[in-house]
Design a protein around this motif. Structure first.
Motif, PDB file in Angstrom:
ATOM      1  N   GLN A   1       0.835  -1.201   0.000  1.00 39.36           N
ATOM      2  CA  GLN A   1       0.000   0.000   0.000  1.00 39.36           C
ATOM      3  C   GLN A   1       0.873   1.256   0.000  1.00 39.36           C
ATOM      4  OE1 GLN A   1      -2.304   0.678   3.517  1.00 39.36           O
ATOM      5  NE2 GLN A   1      -3.661   2.156   2.548  1.00 39.36           N
TER       6      GLN A   1
ATOM      7  N   GLY B   1       2.309   1.689  -3.357  1.00 36.83           N
ATOM      8  CA  GLY B   1       1.281   2.184  -4.261  1.00 36.83           C
ATOM      9  C   GLY B   1       1.060   3.683  -4.119  1.00 36.83           C
ATOM     10  N   LEU B   2       1.088   4.180  -2.886  1.00 34.15           N
ATOM     11  CA  LEU B   2       0.954   5.627  -2.667  1.00 34.15           C
ATOM     12  C   LEU B   2       2.129   6.381  -3.274  1.00 34.15           C
ATOM     13  CD1 LEU B   2      -0.334   5.652   1.024  1.00 34.15           C
ATOM     14  CD2 LEU B   2      -1.597   6.446  -0.983  1.00 34.15           C
TER      15      LEU B   2
ATOM     16  N   ASN C   1       9.284   5.502  -6.299  1.00 32.32           N
ATOM     17  CA  ASN C   1       8.232   4.510  -6.045  1.00 32.32           C
ATOM     18  C   ASN C   1       8.789   3.243  -5.398  1.00 32.32           C
ATOM     19  OD1 ASN C   1       9.651   3.569  -8.238  1.00 32.32           O
ATOM     20  ND2 ASN C   1       7.847   2.966  -9.429  1.00 32.32           N
TER      21      ASN C   1
ATOM     22  N   PRO D   1       7.173  -1.520  -7.069  1.00 35.89           N
ATOM     23  CA  PRO D   1       5.820  -1.970  -7.419  1.00 35.89           C
ATOM     24  C   PRO D   1       5.800  -3.432  -7.851  1.00 35.89           C
ATOM     25  CG  PRO D   1       6.301   0.170  -8.406  1.00 35.89           C
ATOM     26  CD  PRO D   1       7.585  -0.334  -7.836  1.00 35.89           C
TER      27      PRO D   1
ATOM     28  N   GLU E   1       3.951   5.435  -5.760  1.00 36.21           N
ATOM     29  CA  GLU E   1       3.841   5.367  -7.230  1.00 36.21           C
ATOM     30  C   GLU E   1       2.833   6.383  -7.745  1.00 36.21           C
ATOM     31  OE1 GLU E   1       3.880   1.822 -10.519  1.00 36.21           O
ATOM     32  OE2 GLU E   1       2.752   1.503  -8.681  1.00 36.21           O
ATOM     33  N   ARG E   2       1.748   6.568  -6.993  1.00 33.19           N
ATOM     34  CA  ARG E   2       0.704   7.505  -7.431  1.00 33.19           C
ATOM     35  C   ARG E   2       1.110   8.952  -7.210  1.00 33.19           C
ATOM     36  NH1 ARG E   2      -4.004   9.399  -4.750  1.00 33.19           N
ATOM     37  NH2 ARG E   2      -3.743   7.903  -3.051  1.00 33.19           N
ATOM     38  N   LEU E   3       1.786   9.244  -6.104  1.00 35.31           N
ATOM     39  CA  LEU E   3       2.090  10.626  -5.754  1.00 35.31           C
ATOM     40  C   LEU E   3       3.442  11.104  -6.292  1.00 35.31           C
ATOM     41  CD1 LEU E   3       0.865  10.492  -2.043  1.00 35.31           C
ATOM     42  CD2 LEU E   3      -0.361  11.419  -4.007  1.00 35.31           C
ATOM     43  N   GLY E   4       4.329  10.157  -6.607  1.00 30.21           N
ATOM     44  CA  GLY E   4       5.598  10.515  -7.223  1.00 30.21           C
ATOM     45  C   GLY E   4       6.489  11.342  -6.321  1.00 30.21           C
TER      46      GLY E   4
END
Length: 277
Positions: A3, A6-7, A153, A129, A9-12
């Motif tokens: 998790q 994943g955060l 990430n 990831p 990866e999404r927020l960079g």
């Protein structure tokens, strides 16, 4: 853990992990770092806070706190350099919250545990990831001051320290302006003995250049020899000429080279005594 990755990866690059926060938050207060999001990973201590020994290696989770490293008799029995270093890191408040992974990822050239891990030839496990993992050496991990091989990430998950089938001793020494301060210079040493001779030796210095510094020339000079004061003097001289300190408020470059010499001798002497005993 997935998790958190994943955060990231999404927020960079607008996000940063925070565990103890004792390095990150002061940098943010000084406006040396600025992030839109902080991802608190303290709940990952259950997954990443451990010290595990096998015949071949020691594995330490990246969320293992300084206090746990200091108090682990099992770790001190194998690599007493950790207890030496933890005794001179900051204060109990910091040691109760700060983590091994946070210290390494800060990549401060004066950071104590980076010097310890360099001395012990550590490898760093980085997870990204999809559960993908890669393992890098300490030399590959520290790209430059305050910069590591961990991507935006990815998370540092574990430190691996090889164990060799020889008598081993290790030690750490640090000169600081006041208790718990950043090092003026610090030195770690590890020595492996067989039949009274050095089969391998490593020295790691901190606060003497842009990165925590390992010195392969010292290792080459010591292998195959019986420990002696002459050998320690040789190693100290190599350390002094191999480092690249700068003059600052903590001392002159010449003074730091002198400390690199002296502390290398001291830690090698102590490491050999511990290996013999």
């Amino acid at each position: 853990m997935d998790q958190a990755i994943g955060l990231l990866e999404r927020l960079g690059s607008s996000a940063r992990l925070v565990a103890g926060g004792h390095s990150l938050l002061p940098m943010m207060k000084l406006r040396l770092a600025n992030f839109e999001y902080l991802i608190d990973i303290n709940d990952l201590h259950g997954e990443l806070g451990y010290i595990r020994l096998s015949d071949d290696e020691v594995r330490i989770g990246a969320m293992t706190r300084h206090r746990e490293l200091l108090e682990s008799d099992v770790l001190a029995g194998v690599f007493p350099i950790f207890r030496d270093a933890e005794r001179v890191i900051a204060d109990p408040v910091v040691r109760n919250r700060g983590t091994l992974g946070g210290s390494l990822c800060q990549a401060d050239p004066s950071e104590d545990l980076s010097a310890v891990c360099t001395t012990l030839d550590a490898s760093c496990v980085i997870r990204g990831p999809g559960g993908a993992e890669r393992v890098v050496t300490m030399e590959e991990f520290h790209v430059g001051p305050y910069e590591t091989a961990v991507a935006d990430n990815e998370i540092l998950t574990e430190i691996r320290l090889p164990r060799k089938s020889f008598k081993v001793g290790s030690a750490y020494a640090k000169v600081e302006r006041r208790a718990g301060d950043w090092a003026v210079v610090s030195s770690g040493a590890a020595v492996w003995l067989d039949a009274g001779r050095i089969v391998d030796a490593r020295v790691g210095l901190a606060a003497v250049g842009p990165n925590t510094t390992g010195i392969p020339e010292i290792s080459a000079a010591l292998r195959g020899h019986e420990p002696s004061e002459e050998l320690y003097r040789l190693a100290g001289a190599i350390a002094a000429r191999s480092c690249d300190p700068v003059t600052d408020t903590r001392g002159s470059a010449d003074y730091k080279r002198h400390l690199a010499d002296e502390l290398t001798r001291r830690t090698l002497r102590t490491a050999v005594e511990r290996a013999r005993s």
